[in-house]
Design a protein around this motif. Structure first.
Motif, mmCIF file in Angstrom:
data_model
loop_
_atom_site.group_PDB
_atom_site.id
_atom_site.type_symbol
_atom_site.label_atom_id
_atom_site.label_comp_id
_atom_site.label_asym_id
_atom_site.label_seq_id
_atom_site.Cartn_x
_atom_site.Cartn_y
_atom_site.Cartn_z
ATOM 1 N N ASN A 143 0.851 -1.188 0.000
ATOM 2 C CA ASN A 143 0.000 0.000 0.000
ATOM 3 C C ASN A 143 0.893 1.246 0.000
ATOM 4 O OD1 ASN A 143 -1.916 1.971 0.331
ATOM 5 N ND2 ASN A 143 -2.591 1.308 2.359
ATOM 6 N N ARG A 212 -11.766 0.239 10.198
ATOM 7 C CA ARG A 212 -12.080 0.526 8.800
ATOM 8 C C ARG A 212 -11.756 1.972 8.432
ATOM 9 N NH1 ARG A 212 -15.195 -3.350 6.304
ATOM 10 N NH2 ARG A 212 -15.700 -5.093 7.693
ATOM 11 N N ARG A 218 -4.833 -0.713 5.089
ATOM 12 C CA ARG A 218 -6.177 -1.055 4.608
ATOM 13 C C ARG A 218 -6.764 -2.215 5.411
ATOM 14 N NH1 ARG A 218 -3.784 -0.941 -1.416
ATOM 15 N NH2 ARG A 218 -2.762 -2.771 -0.512
ATOM 16 N N HIS A 219 -8.021 -2.047 5.802
ATOM 17 C CA HIS A 219 -8.649 -3.106 6.606
ATOM 18 C C HIS A 219 -8.768 -4.402 5.826
ATOM 19 C CE1 HIS A 219 -12.686 -3.053 4.677
ATOM 20 N NE2 HIS A 219 -12.430 -1.769 4.466
ATOM 21 N N ARG A 220 -8.896 -4.318 4.505
ATOM 22 C CA ARG A 220 -9.028 -5.550 3.720
ATOM 23 C C ARG A 220 -7.717 -6.341 3.701
ATOM 24 N NH1 ARG A 220 -9.324 -1.471 -0.209
ATOM 25 N NH2 ARG A 220 -7.636 -1.449 -1.760
ATOM 26 N N ASP A 221 -6.564 -5.661 3.827
ATOM 27 C CA ASP A 221 -5.290 -6.376 3.925
ATOM 28 C C ASP A 221 -5.241 -7.192 5.212
ATOM 29 O OD1 ASP A 221 -4.451 -5.267 1.559
ATOM 30 O OD2 ASP A 221 -3.096 -3.806 2.465
ATOM 31 N N GLU A 223 -7.840 -8.214 6.999
ATOM 32 C CA GLU A 223 -8.851 -9.265 6.956
ATOM 33 C C GLU A 223 -8.408 -10.433 6.077
ATOM 34 O OE1 GLU A 223 -12.596 -6.204 7.752
ATOM 35 O OE2 GLU A 223 -12.105 -6.853 5.708
ATOM 36 N N GLN A 224 -7.743 -10.125 4.966
ATOM 37 C CA GLN A 224 -7.234 -11.192 4.102
ATOM 38 C C GLN A 224 -6.138 -11.988 4.813
ATOM 39 O OE1 GLN A 224 -6.010 -9.989 0.133
ATOM 40 N NE2 GLN A 224 -4.612 -11.716 -0.030
ATOM 41 N N ASP A 227 -7.757 -14.307 7.304
ATOM 42 C CA ASP A 227 -8.399 -15.437 6.634
ATOM 43 C C ASP A 227 -7.371 -16.505 6.264
ATOM 44 O OD1 ASP A 227 -10.900 -14.320 6.824
ATOM 45 O OD2 ASP A 227 -10.892 -13.471 4.803
ATOM 46 N N ASP A 240 -12.949 -4.760 15.229
ATOM 47 C CA ASP A 240 -12.931 -3.571 14.386
ATOM 48 C C ASP A 240 -13.477 -2.392 15.185
ATOM 49 O OD1 ASP A 240 -13.200 -1.587 12.471
ATOM 50 O OD2 ASP A 240 -14.512 -2.737 11.154
#
Length: 290
Positions: A143, A212, A218-221, A223-224, A227, A240
């Motif tokens: 990022n 978030r 990034r929150h998606r990084d 979360e991935q 996972d 969160d």
């Protein structure tokens, strides 16, 4: 300090506090790894969460040049720092205590990566008992915009605008070339922290605290990453905070943040006690059969 030393702080709780919380068991040693540009006075506020819980704390923040320059160019300077931090446990004779990590942002996670690798591969550290890790606002992956925000904030307001723009431009070009364009090749020489830990994660439980609203990671990084660890059988939990900015969850929600960190630590200690009891039971049953 000499060139071979690192600037860390270690705090031992008073015996009464330790006994009240841990009742005769070995108190945890919490290793706090600060974010890039973090001052010790800020990191000490986090260590008090654990000192008041009767824990030993070791806090350290990697230098800016190491995080933003050495790692960007693939120079593994943090690897030797990771080794020194783990050796501190032996210097203070706390290597037999449960070890717990509290990591902040990519700056702390980069160092955590090398400590994980040493715990995986170095026989000297094979007997260390790591029980869990709190991960605050990390890890992020490729990022550049977030990294530039972090570097800009770290440089502070006193630097001249011309020098600021030059440093940011140089950093952006370097990271884009080495960590994005050429990364399919450079990863064979120096894999980034995100991929390194994701590919070979430690088995101990992780608790990710993020938001978030974070404009740096990034929150998606995150979360991935969580996972992937879950798919590999690593116990992972998360929370969160939704509205707090990068590494500001404790500032915005101090009571909630403190409660979650302490609850996770206690849960990890109970898991350790349960595992030890199972081992005692197995030994006892073997003895009876013999």
């Amino acid at each position: 300090m000499s060139a071979d030393e690192i600037d860390y702080n270690i705090v031992f709780p008073d015996a009464g506090t330790t006994e009240r919380h841990w009742k005769g068991t070995k108190e945890p040693v919490v290793i706090l790894l600060g974010w890039a540009g973090c001052k010790d006075k800020h990191l000490s506020k986090y260590s008090s969460i654990y000192n008041e819980q009767g824990c030993v704390t070791i806090r350290y923040t990697a230098p800016l040049k190491t995080v933003f320059i050495s790692e960007s160019f693939g120079y593994k300077e943090l690897s030797s720092t990771a080794l020194k931090l783990l050796e501190i446990l032996y210097d203070y004779e706390v290597e037999n205590s449960p070890i717990f990590f509290h990591i902040f942002s990519n700056g702390g996670f980069m160092l955590f990566r090398y400590m994980v690798e040493l715990l995986h591969s170095d026989k000297q550290f094979s007997s260390l008992c790591v029980i869990g890790a709190v991960v605050d606002s990390a890890p992020g992956n490729a990022n550049i915009r977030g990294a530039l925000r972090a570097l800009s904030a770290t440089l502070g307001p006193n630097i001249s605008p011309l020098l600021r723009y030059f440093l940011l431009a140089l950093f952006a070009v370097t990271v884009f070339l080495l960590r994005v364009v050429l990364y399919p090749l450079t990863k064979f020489i120096h894999k980034n922290h995100y991929d390194a830990v994701q590919d070979r994660p430690p088995a101990w439980p992780h608790f990710h605290l993020y938001s978030r609203a974070d404009q740096v990671i990034r929150h998606r990084d995150i979360e991935q990453f969580m996972d992937t660890l879950k798919k590999k059988g690593v116990p992972v939990d998360s929370y969160d905070f939704v509205s707090s900015s990068h590494v500001c969850h404790f500032r915005d929600f101090p009571e909630q943040y403190t409660r979650k960190c302490r609850s996770f630590l206690v849960a990890c200690m109970k898991d350790l006690e349960g595992a030890e009891m199972k081992n005692v039971y197995k030994v006892s049953e073997t003895w009876k059969r013999n």
